[in-house]
Motif scaffolding. Structure first.
Motif, mmCIF file in Angstrom:
data_model
loop_
_atom_site.group_PDB
_atom_site.id
_atom_site.type_symbol
_atom_site.label_atom_id
_atom_site.label_comp_id
_atom_site.label_asym_id
_atom_site.label_seq_id
_atom_site.Cartn_x
_atom_site.Cartn_y
_atom_site.Cartn_z
ATOM 1 N N LEU A 218 0.836 -1.198 0.000
ATOM 2 C CA LEU A 218 0.000 0.000 0.000
ATOM 3 C C LEU A 218 0.875 1.253 0.000
ATOM 4 N N PHE A 219 1.949 1.219 0.774
ATOM 5 C CA PHE A 219 2.895 2.338 0.747
ATOM 6 C C PHE A 219 3.551 2.455 -0.628
ATOM 7 N N GLU A 220 4.021 1.338 -1.148
ATOM 8 C CA GLU A 220 4.754 1.363 -2.420
ATOM 9 C C GLU A 220 3.929 1.977 -3.551
ATOM 10 N N PHE A 221 2.625 1.731 -3.530
ATOM 11 C CA PHE A 221 1.768 2.201 -4.622
ATOM 12 C C PHE A 221 0.952 3.439 -4.255
ATOM 13 N N GLY A 222 1.311 4.106 -3.156
ATOM 14 C CA GLY A 222 0.684 5.382 -2.819
ATOM 15 C C GLY A 222 -0.676 5.286 -2.170
ATOM 16 N N GLY A 223 -0.990 4.144 -1.566
ATOM 17 C CA GLY A 223 -2.282 3.984 -0.911
ATOM 18 C C GLY A 223 -2.288 4.407 0.543
ATOM 19 N N GLU A 224 -1.093 4.665 1.109
ATOM 20 C CA GLU A 224 -0.980 5.191 2.479
ATOM 21 C C GLU A 224 -0.653 6.681 2.429
ATOM 22 N N LEU A 225 0.477 7.004 1.818
ATOM 23 C CA LEU A 225 0.847 8.382 1.514
ATOM 24 C C LEU A 225 0.934 8.498 -0.002
ATOM 25 N N LYS A 226 0.206 9.431 -0.565
ATOM 26 C CA LYS A 226 0.159 9.521 -2.021
ATOM 27 C C LYS A 226 1.531 9.795 -2.619
ATOM 28 N N ASN A 227 2.331 10.605 -1.932
ATOM 29 C CA ASN A 227 3.584 11.073 -2.513
ATOM 30 C C ASN A 227 4.823 10.470 -1.858
ATOM 31 N N SER A 228 4.665 9.326 -1.223
ATOM 32 C CA SER A 228 5.818 8.653 -0.630
ATOM 33 C C SER A 228 5.616 7.148 -0.693
ATOM 34 N N LYS A 229 6.705 6.425 -0.829
ATOM 35 C CA LYS A 229 6.641 4.973 -0.893
ATOM 36 C C LYS A 229 6.918 4.306 0.460
ATOM 37 N N SER A 230 7.070 5.111 1.501
ATOM 38 C CA SER A 230 7.324 4.549 2.827
ATOM 39 C C SER A 230 6.762 5.495 3.887
ATOM 40 N N PHE A 231 6.850 5.060 5.142
ATOM 41 C CA PHE A 231 6.375 5.872 6.264
ATOM 42 C C PHE A 231 7.426 6.862 6.737
ATOM 43 N N PHE A 232 8.568 6.942 6.037
ATOM 44 C CA PHE A 232 9.664 7.804 6.493
ATOM 45 C C PHE A 232 9.230 9.250 6.732
ATOM 46 N N PRO A 233 8.422 9.889 5.848
ATOM 47 C CA PRO A 233 8.022 11.276 6.126
ATOM 48 C C PRO A 233 7.301 11.444 7.462
ATOM 49 N N LEU A 234 6.530 10.438 7.870
ATOM 50 C CA LEU A 234 5.832 10.518 9.150
ATOM 51 C C LEU A 234 6.817 10.428 10.311
ATOM 52 N N VAL A 235 7.778 9.511 10.199
ATOM 53 C CA VAL A 235 8.786 9.356 11.248
ATOM 54 C C VAL A 235 9.654 10.603 11.330
ATOM 55 N N TRP A 236 10.070 11.124 10.183
ATOM 56 C CA TRP A 236 10.920 12.312 10.153
ATOM 57 C C TRP A 236 10.208 13.503 10.799
ATOM 58 N N SER A 237 8.934 13.664 10.479
ATOM 59 C CA SER A 237 8.163 14.749 11.079
ATOM 60 C C SER A 237 8.071 14.574 12.590
ATOM 61 N N GLY A 238 7.808 13.332 13.017
ATOM 62 C CA GLY A 238 7.696 13.058 14.447
ATOM 63 C C GLY A 238 8.965 13.357 15.218
ATOM 64 N N MET A 239 10.116 13.162 14.580
ATOM 65 C CA MET A 239 11.383 13.432 15.246
ATOM 66 C C MET A 239 11.525 14.903 15.618
ATOM 67 N N TRP A 240 10.821 15.773 14.886
ATOM 68 C CA TRP A 240 10.945 17.206 15.129
ATOM 69 C C TRP A 240 9.742 17.781 15.866
ATOM 70 N N ALA A 241 8.888 16.907 16.352
ATOM 71 C CA ALA A 241 7.753 17.374 17.151
ATOM 72 C C ALA A 241 8.266 17.913 18.479
ATOM 73 N N PRO A 242 8.002 19.167 18.802
ATOM 74 C CA PRO A 242 8.534 19.718 20.057
ATOM 75 C C PRO A 242 7.989 19.008 21.288
ATOM 76 N N GLU A 243 6.804 18.435 21.170
ATOM 77 C CA GLU A 243 6.173 17.788 22.332
ATOM 78 C C GLU A 243 6.791 16.423 22.645
ATOM 79 N N TYR A 244 7.574 15.898 21.717
ATOM 80 C CA TYR A 244 8.154 14.563 21.888
ATOM 81 C C TYR A 244 9.651 14.648 22.129
ATOM 82 N N THR A 245 10.131 13.920 23.108
ATOM 83 C CA THR A 245 11.571 13.732 23.244
ATOM 84 C C THR A 245 11.994 12.645 22.248
#
Length: 341
Positions: A218-245
């Motif tokens: 589903l990731f590979e074919f854009g069924g999770e994120l339309k413009n990404s083939k993996s969950f990396f953008p979500l993880v990368w964003s989470g790393m910079w969340a000020p509320e999260y250590t």
């Protein structure tokens, strides 16, 4: 030889810089940016004892007299709080926005790993009602607006059916409808995409009766994120969340796996599709046109079956399963336009 030495020096400096940066991030405390435009604003990370577990909520808004907007994250253990900085700032002007990391998810899991026995739908619903009572009393509100995403819509549909008096409206983002019907549409989508791209090995794997995990495809074919083939953008964003250590970010995947593998479905005996057709409050369905995690066609089919005092279907053309992340500006515009006149 001097050039080689200089290259090694540069590489060593880069590596040292990365190590220092990661060390700083690892030790950096949780925080949420202050809201200074109003004397009646709120911006806080709070731990509230709900049931038998201290659970984390992020509460932000320019005026606590504004309506409460409570988000129910997906997963069942995938937090939305660590993506909130990407999309919710415009909402904070008109709402008191509450992100809640449920038991078995995000910051709550990192602080208090719950018992396996407590990971069940009934317990989480009871937790939700207790949190809602706390929020209503704290901010002197009679009702709240509920926003569910993915598995959060499974909870949300049940909640607004069980206790409609608690809610003024319900917003569903990526509505969970029926697992078996969704599986058929997911397999068809993956098969079509694999055929277009000459990936015959995927079709062979799909035909195996014991193949249960479709997420990577589903990731590979854009069924999770339309413009990404993996969950990396979500993880990368989470790393910079000020509320999260950083240690909490690293716990997110573990928490998600824990909740998914241990969740017990002990409220409905059938699917949302078959059991919930009547809503007593206005409902709004938001669906990404590329979403095959909760297939958009199935959401549309369900939408036409239900009855509600008011209902509306809203499509996000450039999104899959995370429209608030892929089209954040449009998402905030839609929410504000629905409730702020």
């Amino acid at each position: 030889m001097r050039i080689i030495k200089n290259v090694f020096k540069v590489l060593a400096l880069i590596i040292i810089s990365i190590i220092i940066s990661l060390g700083i991030l690892w030790l950096w405390p949780e925080r949420t940016p202050a809201i200074t435009k109003s004397d009646n604003s709120v911006a806080k990370i709070d731990y509230i004892k709900i049931g038998d577990v201290e659970q984390c909520v992020l509460i932000r808004g320019h005026n606590t007299n504004n309506p409460i907007l409570l988000f129910l994250h997906g997963g069942p253990g995938m937090p939305l709080m660590y993506l909130a900085h990407e999309f919710q700032r415009p909402l904070e002007e008109n709402f008191t926005v509450v992100q809640w990391d449920r038991r078995g998810a995000g910051k709550t899991y990192a602080r208090n790993k719950p018992s396996v026995e407590s990971i069940n739908v009934r317990q989480i619903l009871d937790d939700a009602y207790e949190l809602i009572d706390t929020l209503k009393n704290r901010y002197n509100q009679k009702q709240i607006i509920l926003v569910g995403h993915s598995f959060g819509t499974y909870l949300g549909s049940i909640m607004v059916t069980e206790k409609p008096e608690l809610f003024s409206q319900y917003v569903s983002v990526g509505q969970v409808v029926d697992e078996k019907k969704a599986r058929i549409l997911q397999e068809r989508f993956i098969s079509e995409q694999a055929d277009l791209k000459g990936r015959s090995e995927i079709i062979e794997e799909l035909n195996k009766s014991n193949n249960s995990n479709l997420e990577n495809w589903l990731f590979e074919f854009g069924g999770e994120l339309k413009n990404s083939k993996s969950f990396f953008p979500l993880v990368w964003s989470g790393m910079w969340a000020p509320e999260y250590t950083l240690p909490e970010v690293f716990k997110v995947a573990e928490a998600s796996s824990f909740s998914s593998s241990n969740m017990k479905y002990n409220v409905l005996t059938n699917s949302i599709y078959n059991e919930i057709r009547e809503y007593q409050i206005p409902v709004y369905f938001i669906a990404g046109k590329s979403d095959y995690t909760t297939p958009h066609e199935l959401i549309s089919e369900y939408y036409f079956l239900i009855n509600a005092p008011k209902k509306e279907m809203i499509y996000f053309e450039n999104s899959a399963h995370f429209p608030f992340f892929e089209e954040p500006y449009k998402f905030s515009q839609v929410i504000n336009s629905l409730f702020i006149k």
